[in-house]
Design an enzyme around this catalytic site. Sequence first.
Site, PDB file in Angstrom:
ATOM      1  N   GLU A 156       0.838  -1.196   0.000  1.00  0.00           N
ATOM      2  CA  GLU A 156       0.000   0.000   0.000  1.00  0.00           C
ATOM      3  C   GLU A 156       0.871   1.242   0.000  1.00  0.00           C
ATOM      4  O   GLU A 156       1.795   1.365   0.812  1.00  0.00           O
ATOM      5  CB  GLU A 156      -0.907   0.020   1.235  1.00  0.00           C
ATOM      6  CG  GLU A 156      -1.932  -1.094   1.291  1.00  0.00           C
ATOM      7  CD  GLU A 156      -3.232  -0.739   0.586  1.00  0.00           C
ATOM      8  OE1 GLU A 156      -3.301   0.346  -0.036  1.00  0.00           O
ATOM      9  OE2 GLU A 156      -4.169  -1.555   0.667  1.00  0.00           O
ATOM     10  N   ASP A 194      -7.244   1.862  -7.844  1.00  0.00           N
ATOM     11  CA  ASP A 194      -5.933   2.266  -7.340  1.00  0.00           C
ATOM     12  C   ASP A 194      -4.820   1.375  -7.891  1.00  0.00           C
ATOM     13  O   ASP A 194      -5.071   0.232  -8.241  1.00  0.00           O
ATOM     14  CB  ASP A 194      -5.939   2.249  -5.802  1.00  0.00           C
ATOM     15  CG  ASP A 194      -6.273   0.880  -5.205  1.00  0.00           C
ATOM     16  OD1 ASP A 194      -7.298   0.281  -5.607  1.00  0.00           O
ATOM     17  OD2 ASP A 194      -5.511   0.402  -4.342  1.00  0.00           O
TER      18      ASP A 194
END
Length: 199
Positions: free
Chosen positions: A128, A174
């Site tokens: 992430e 994303d």
Amino acid sequence: MTLPEAGLPPGTGLWQHGWYRHARAMVSPNVNQRPAGAKIDLVVIHSISLPPGKFGNGNVQRLFTNQLDWDAHPYFQGIRGLEVSAHFFITRTGALWQFVGCDDRAWHAGHSAYRERSQCNDDSIGIELEGLEGSIFEAPQYETLASLCAALMQAYPVAHIAGHEHISPGRKLDPGPGFDWRLLQDSLALPNRYLPRLA
């Protein structure tokens, strides 16, 4: 699913039981074992910020360790009770956190498929990046990401790097168009076959 109790002893190299020497460890309960025979050959890049667009407040770390105060912000009501994790989290300053050992299964991909396989959590490593999908990321993040990917490729049979948007198209967006895939490719000197098809 073990974490070295007192860091890595001298001489053990970069990895111990899937934990990376250069990451700050914070153990997530959101983890289980990979299926027998899983080939860890995919790195999945995500972006996250809580609430969206707010950085450096520790909320991502709290989310991944089930310590987020759901009443602290109205946005959190929409994700109340969510149990997720990633192997790694890279802050805007390039600081690296690890929540799950890479030998274990983090809960980052959800419903997904890539390279003719489904359930990408089974055989992938999730990274992430602190950021907002579609927006740009910082130079220190790319530096940390490239170093981490290089170390992962030495330790695991990584043959693919993709975004969440590529393994869950239509459901996830994303890291989005603000992520510089070419920069990552050039930093690692990777042939095109490692990366999603770029425009």
